[in-house]
Design a protein around this motif. Structure first.
Motif, PDB file in Angstrom:
ATOM      1  N   GLY A 115       0.804  -1.220   0.000  1.00 41.06           N
ATOM      2  CA  GLY A 115       0.000   0.000   0.000  1.00 41.06           C
ATOM      3  C   GLY A 115       0.832   1.264   0.000  1.00 41.06           C
ATOM      4  N   VAL A 116       2.006   1.194  -0.649  1.00 37.73           N
ATOM      5  CA  VAL A 116       2.959   2.309  -0.626  1.00 37.73           C
ATOM      6  C   VAL A 116       3.251   2.752  -2.056  1.00 37.73           C
ATOM      7  N   VAL A 117       3.258   4.068  -2.281  1.00 38.43           N
ATOM      8  CA  VAL A 117       3.631   4.626  -3.588  1.00 38.43           C
ATOM      9  C   VAL A 117       4.600   5.779  -3.390  1.00 38.43           C
ATOM     10  N   GLY A 118       5.463   5.993  -4.383  1.00 35.97           N
ATOM     11  CA  GLY A 118       6.341   7.159  -4.397  1.00 35.97           C
ATOM     12  C   GLY A 118       7.417   7.191  -3.332  1.00 35.97           C
ATOM     13  N   HIS A 119       7.787   6.053  -2.790  1.00 36.73           N
ATOM     14  CA  HIS A 119       8.761   6.041  -1.703  1.00 36.73           C
ATOM     15  C   HIS A 119      10.181   5.933  -2.253  1.00 36.73           C
ATOM     16  N   ASP A 120      11.147   6.215  -1.389  1.00 42.09           N
ATOM     17  CA  ASP A 120      12.554   6.009  -1.727  1.00 42.09           C
ATOM     18  C   ASP A 120      12.871   4.525  -1.563  1.00 42.09           C
ATOM     19  N   ILE A 121      13.141   3.841  -2.675  1.00 43.17           N
ATOM     20  CA  ILE A 121      13.485   2.421  -2.539  1.00 43.17           C
ATOM     21  C   ILE A 121      14.858   2.273  -1.903  1.00 43.17           C
ATOM     22  N   ARG A 122      15.829   3.053  -2.376  1.00 44.40           N
ATOM     23  CA  ARG A 122      17.127   3.068  -1.692  1.00 44.40           C
ATOM     24  C   ARG A 122      17.043   4.098  -0.580  1.00 44.40           C
ATOM     25  N   VAL A 123      17.241   3.645   0.641  1.00 44.39           N
ATOM     26  CA  VAL A 123      17.012   4.489   1.812  1.00 44.39           C
ATOM     27  C   VAL A 123      18.103   5.544   1.935  1.00 44.39           C
ATOM     28  N   PRO A 124      17.732   6.830   2.002  1.00 44.53           N
ATOM     29  CA  PRO A 124      18.735   7.879   2.211  1.00 44.53           C
ATOM     30  C   PRO A 124      19.428   7.728   3.565  1.00 44.53           C
ATOM     31  N   SER A 125      20.692   8.069   3.622  1.00 39.43           N
ATOM     32  CA  SER A 125      21.447   7.932   4.866  1.00 39.43           C
ATOM     33  C   SER A 125      20.847   8.768   5.987  1.00 39.43           C
ATOM     34  N   ALA A 126      20.198   9.886   5.623  1.00 38.56           N
ATOM     35  CA  ALA A 126      19.587  10.741   6.654  1.00 38.56           C
ATOM     36  C   ALA A 126      18.477  10.002   7.398  1.00 38.56           C
ATOM     37  N   HIS A 127      17.754   9.123   6.696  1.00 34.51           N
ATOM     38  CA  HIS A 127      16.694   8.354   7.357  1.00 34.51           C
ATOM     39  C   HIS A 127      17.280   7.407   8.399  1.00 34.51           C
ATOM     40  N   ILE A 128      18.434   6.821   8.087  1.00 33.20           N
ATOM     41  CA  ILE A 128      19.078   5.907   9.031  1.00 33.20           C
ATOM     42  C   ILE A 128      19.556   6.666  10.268  1.00 33.20           C
ATOM     43  N   ALA A 129      20.208   7.795  10.053  1.00 36.13           N
ATOM     44  CA  ALA A 129      20.702   8.604  11.177  1.00 36.13           C
ATOM     45  C   ALA A 129      19.548   9.074  12.054  1.00 36.13           C
ATOM     46  N   GLU A 130      18.465   9.479  11.426  1.00 34.81           N
ATOM     47  CA  GLU A 130      17.285   9.932  12.166  1.00 34.81           C
ATOM     48  C   GLU A 130      16.709   8.811  13.021  1.00 34.81           C
ATOM     49  N   ALA A 131      16.692   7.612  12.471  1.00 32.83           N
ATOM     50  CA  ALA A 131      16.165   6.469  13.218  1.00 32.83           C
ATOM     51  C   ALA A 131      17.021   6.139  14.422  1.00 32.83           C
ATOM     52  N   VAL A 132      18.339   6.192  14.266  1.00 34.18           N
ATOM     53  CA  VAL A 132      19.234   5.938  15.400  1.00 34.18           C
ATOM     54  C   VAL A 132      18.975   6.953  16.514  1.00 34.18           C
ATOM     55  N   ASP A 133      18.833   8.201  16.141  1.00 28.32           N
ATOM     56  CA  ASP A 133      18.585   9.258  17.134  1.00 28.32           C
ATOM     57  C   ASP A 133      17.255   9.058  17.847  1.00 28.32           C
ATOM     58  N   GLY A 134      16.313   8.416  17.180  1.00 23.61           N
ATOM     59  CA  GLY A 134      14.992   8.241  17.767  1.00 23.61           C
ATOM     60  C   GLY A 134      14.835   7.024  18.658  1.00 23.61           C
ATOM     61  N   LEU A 135      15.880   6.198  18.794  1.00 28.47           N
ATOM     62  CA  LEU A 135      15.781   5.012  19.649  1.00 28.47           C
ATOM     63  C   LEU A 135      15.639   5.402  21.117  1.00 28.47           C
TER      64      LEU A 135
END
Length: 435
Positions: A58-78
């Motif tokens: 149920g997903v459209v228009g997403h980044d298939i290759r994950v930007p590095s900023a998304h990874i860094a943001e996720a680490v900060d949110g743990l």
């Protein structure tokens, strides 16, 4: 849960294999569908992945290759407690995985005759992390850490895009990737992700991998079977399963909780008890009936427990319990036996064995230090769970000096002539002539 009563029957190994509860129809349907999905990704690349993300996630228009900023943001949110738990799990799995790397060996067969055995990691590994009905950051640990311990230089992770996260990979999965230093992550799921890792997707900068590992549903397992041969795979870790082997000393309530915990994964999950105690069988059925409706995913659990892959199996004696378990070859085997530690040696076919009532499968899922990516569907009779060895290849390095080759030259010629391959012998004798 249905009851299968095998008491009074003497079953051959072949008959035992047909008696074990399996969801065979679901596996065949998954195989047919997975082939179409893999073929589409091989031929159409990112376009097929986007179509599959819309259909299945149920997903459209997403980044298939994950930007590095998304990874860094996720680490900060743990949160602090989740991060501490993940770091401890990483430490334990890294320590246990290090014991799985064989040392190099050199064998001196004679003076100047050496054969060395060394273990080389694959160059590139693709690791699949499921993310459908549940989220599995623990599977990131279980896949990445053994690959790193083995020395794999390039690691790519694939996990389904999440509609609730705006098409991103689940943030906790991204966070664990970040903790482990993984920068190549793709938001793609199911059989399509397996095909993409195996064949590559140039428009995404995704190069083909050498080995694909990781758990998933039956479609993921089927896709791994399809790409096997083009790439290496671990075992086909499909829908999860547990088999509890028990005697009359077992605690029915604890067994029921463990059966329900595995049924929680997926409607196709298998939950099986095999015992020679009719009283225990009855008490476990009653306990499951009490516990299952009160768990968070009660509907999913009940579907799994009512499926053909789940059952309480009643057999004649403990020898029959052992024979049934070894025929089943469970992904997870729990031993609820008064002599559980002594009995381990008789249970030869299992992905992982959990000994005694204080060693539940849940421990292995997260914090035991063992790996939870394990063979399903009976493959534990011939396949291993994921480990550092999955990413290693044994290589033999042969070195003979002139004298050592001379010592065996006549024997090589004799065998080459016997096999009617005289050029083989001539390739040796040429080294000792001037012609």
């Amino acid at each position: 849960m249905r009851l299968i009563d095998l008491r009074g029957r003497s079953l051959s190994p072949a008959e035992l294999l047909t008696a074990v509860p399996r969801a065979a129809d679901a596996l065949q349907a998954a195989q047919d569908a997975a082939r179409d999905i893999v073929d589409a990704v091989r031929e159409e690349g990112a376009d097929a992945l986007r179509d599959q993300a819309e259909r299945f996630d149920g997903v459209v228009g997403h980044d298939i290759r994950v930007p590095s900023a998304h990874i860094a943001e996720a680490v900060d949110g743990l949160s602090d407690d989740v991060r501490a738990s993940l770091e401890e799990a990483i430490r334990r799995v890294r320590t246990a995985s290090a014991a799985q790397v064989p040392p190099a060996q050199v064998t001196e067969l004679a003076g100047g005759a050496r054969v060395a055995q060394r273990w080389q990691p694959v160059s590139r590994a693709g690791l699949y992390i499921p993310g459908g009905k549940a989220v599995y950051p623990s599977s990131v640990v279980m896949n990445v850490v053994p690959a790193q311990v083995a020395g794999v230089e390039h690691i790519a992770i694939a996990s389904p895009p999440q509609r609730d996260a705006g098409g991103r990979v689940h943030p906790t999965i991204l966070a664990v990737a970040g903790l482990l230093g993984i920068e190549e992550v793709y938001a793609m799921g199911g059989a399509g992700a397996i095909g993409a890792l195996a064949f590559g997707v140039p428009s995404l900068g995704l190069d083909p991998v050498d080995t694909v590992t990781g758990p998933g549903n039956n479609f993921v397992a089927a896709a791994k079977r399809i790409v096997s041969g083009r790439v290496g795979i671990d075992a086909e870790a499909g829908a999860t399963e547990i088999l509890v082997a028990a005697d009359d000393s077992a605690d029915a309530r604890l067994i029921a909780y463990d059966l329900v915990s595995q049924a929680e994964h997926d409607e196709q999950a298998g939950a099986v008890l095999v015992t020679d105690s009719a009283d225990l069988a009855e008490r476990v059925q009653a306990a499951v009936a009490d516990i299952a409706p009160r768990t968070r995913h009660a509907e999913r659990v009940q579907t799994a427990l009512d499926g053909p892959q789940s059952a309480v199996v009643l057999v004649q004696d403990q020898a029959a319990v052992e024979a049934f378990s070894n025929a089943y070859g469970p992904e997870h085997l729990e031993l609820h036996l008064r002599d559980a530690r002594d009995a381990v040696s008789r249970y030869t076919n299992a992905g992982a064995i959990f000994v005694g009532e204080t060693t539940p499968v849940s421990l292995g899922d997260y914090m035991a230090g063992s790996n939870h990516v394990l063979p399903t569907g009976g493959q534990a009779r011939y396949a291993s769970g994921l480990g550092a060895y999955t990413f290693l290849r044994a290589q033999q390095v042969i070195e003979y000096d002139r004298g050592a080759l001379s010592d065996v030259a006549a024997r090589i010629v004799a065998l080459a002539n016997e096999e009617q391959l005289p050029a083989h012998g001539e390739a040796v004798t040429a080294r000792f002539s001037d012609a």
